[in-house]
Design a protein around this motif. Sequence first.
Motif, PDB file in Angstrom:
ATOM      1  N   VAL A  56      40.792  27.645  35.602  1.00  0.00           N
ATOM      2  CA  VAL A  56      40.336  28.686  34.675  1.00  0.00           C
ATOM      3  C   VAL A  56      39.000  29.278  35.130  1.00  0.00           C
ATOM      4  N   LYS A  57      38.199  28.469  35.798  1.00  0.00           N
ATOM      5  CA  LYS A  57      36.920  28.978  36.293  1.00  0.00           C
ATOM      6  C   LYS A  57      37.072  29.722  37.618  1.00  0.00           C
ATOM      7  N   GLN A  59      40.121  31.057  38.989  1.00  0.00           N
ATOM      8  CA  GLN A  59      41.154  32.086  39.144  1.00  0.00           C
ATOM      9  C   GLN A  59      41.067  33.216  38.129  1.00  0.00           C
ATOM     10  N   ILE A  60      40.232  33.060  37.107  1.00  0.00           N
ATOM     11  CA  ILE A  60      40.169  34.100  36.075  1.00  0.00           C
ATOM     12  C   ILE A  60      39.029  35.072  36.391  1.00  0.00           C
ATOM     13  N   CYS A  63      38.690  42.100  34.151  1.00  0.00           N
ATOM     14  CA  CYS A  63      39.294  43.371  34.542  1.00  0.00           C
ATOM     15  C   CYS A  63      38.184  44.433  34.544  1.00  0.00           C
ATOM     16  N   ASN A  68      38.690  42.600  29.994  1.00  0.00           N
ATOM     17  CA  ASN A  68      39.400  41.425  29.485  1.00  0.00           C
ATOM     18  C   ASN A  68      39.508  40.375  30.586  1.00  0.00           C
ATOM     19  N   VAL A  69      39.658  39.116  30.184  1.00  0.00           N
ATOM     20  CA  VAL A  69      39.865  38.073  31.182  1.00  0.00           C
ATOM     21  C   VAL A  69      41.304  38.178  31.685  1.00  0.00           C
ATOM     22  N   ALA A  70      41.472  38.048  33.025  1.00  0.00           N
ATOM     23  CA  ALA A  70      42.810  38.229  33.598  1.00  0.00           C
ATOM     24  C   ALA A  70      42.897  37.493  34.918  1.00  0.00           C
ATOM     25  N   GLU A  71      44.133  37.400  35.401  1.00  0.00           N
ATOM     26  CA  GLU A  71      44.342  36.742  36.695  1.00  0.00           C
ATOM     27  C   GLU A  71      44.105  37.714  37.839  1.00  0.00           C
ATOM     28  N   GLN A  72      44.314  39.027  37.538  1.00  0.00           N
ATOM     29  CA  GLN A  72      44.071  40.015  38.581  1.00  0.00           C
ATOM     30  C   GLN A  72      43.285  41.197  38.023  1.00  0.00           C
ATOM     31  N   ASN A  73      42.717  41.968  38.930  1.00  0.00           N
ATOM     32  CA  ASN A  73      41.929  43.135  38.552  1.00  0.00           C
ATOM     33  C   ASN A  73      42.517  44.360  39.236  1.00  0.00           C
ATOM     34  N   CYS A  75      43.922  44.316  35.144  1.00  0.00           N
ATOM     35  CA  CYS A  75      44.766  43.332  34.444  1.00  0.00           C
ATOM     36  C   CYS A  75      46.177  43.893  34.223  1.00  0.00           C
TER      37      CYS A  75
END
Lengths: 207, 240
Positions: A56-57, A59-60, A63, A68-73, A75
């Motif tokens: 979580v630290k 890979q997040i 965007c 927003n918190v996301a896996e990619q930018n 999102c």
Amino acid sequence: MLDPLATDSAPPITRLVEAFHRLPGIGPKSAQRLAYHVLRAPAAEAHALADALVAVKEQIVLCAHCQNVAEQNPCRICQDTGRDRTVVCVVEEPLDVVAIERTHGFRGLFHVLHGVISPSDNVGPEDIKIAELLARLRDVDTEVTEVIVATNPNLEGEATAMYISRLLRPLGIRVTRLASGLPAGADLEYADNLTLGRALEFRQEVR
Amino acid sequence: MTLLTPARGKVDAVAKGVLRPRSKLAGHLEPGTQVEVMLAQGRTLDVITQAQTVATYAGIRGDLDRLGTAMYLVEVTDRLTVDHTEPAAFELLAAALERLERGDGAHLLTRTFEMDLLGETGFRPQWDVCIACGRTVEGEEVAWTPSGGGVVCSACRPRYPEAEGLAGTTLKVLRAIQRGPYDQAARIRLNPVLAAALERVMHDLVRSVAERDLGSQRFIEAVRRTASAPPESSDVASCP
């Protein structure tokens, strides 16, 4: 008084108890219970917890568009071409995006402020993502015609909504606020004057 | 949460379950509202068992400038008072919020509130006589020091290197506000320069007593910077 954190346990256990105790809402006793639960659990379960914490630290990301918190930018929501790009819903926290998405009633985009203006906590407009919202709406390519300010209907939320509304006024973008009134299952007898007044003011015809 | 009460001054209490959407207490316990509560005595903290709104100040909540002022009044009260003391603070805050709600000019009601609260909490500023020697201070350009809490005469000024100049008009208005009553002070017409000078003096005083910057003051300044901000206070006339 006995300090529950001052245990005679082995140092690794004490470290884990202290780490749990630093989490919000976790008191010393709960921290102890969680630590001993991890100790008793299978090694695979403990590794999975550790991996999830690290992931979580690492890979997040935030965007760059909606913050927003996301896996990619960008999102997933900002990339979705099927969403209405003329409406942006401004929320306080990433969890508010989850709550609104759960309704399946909104197909626009989001903007996460990561907080709310709270002078008593020394949080001002420059401490949250208002400048990013303004930059996004000032972009020449923006299609946004309406901003829904979905901050909480409390003092800080209202102050934030009014502040954003005043900033956006010169841009000619329509600024709206989520309706407020009585929650489902409420009891009129216990409703406060403000909520009841708003519920009456924004009453709807029974269909 | 912190309650300001007429009988017991500032009191910390617990309001259980107020974050739940169907909480019966939440709507009544918004910051800056006047409320009647039932408290159950706890071992360390009292617990709020019932709450009923007395005044919501809807006019303040719907106006960004007035909301900023209300947040400042509440924060100043919190910073200048100590738990279970200064019960008079309740009346002062309630009166100031009532005046703000009915549309009185924010500048004079805030300056009056700060002056009265400083007096009630034992930090009454000294505008008439020198804080060091007690001699009456007169003149067009006198000096004052926030940490000393008032004016210093020209003879004592070298002992206060941090002392700043204070214009005669500003001093005259500060004295008038301190002597009160509010209704008389509220008739003073301020121009923007005088309003800013009064605000600077009182903020320096409050900051000196509170020993910290106030977040709500930063917010008021941010609101003023918003491009299309309308005139924020009816007690400030434009400069001739």
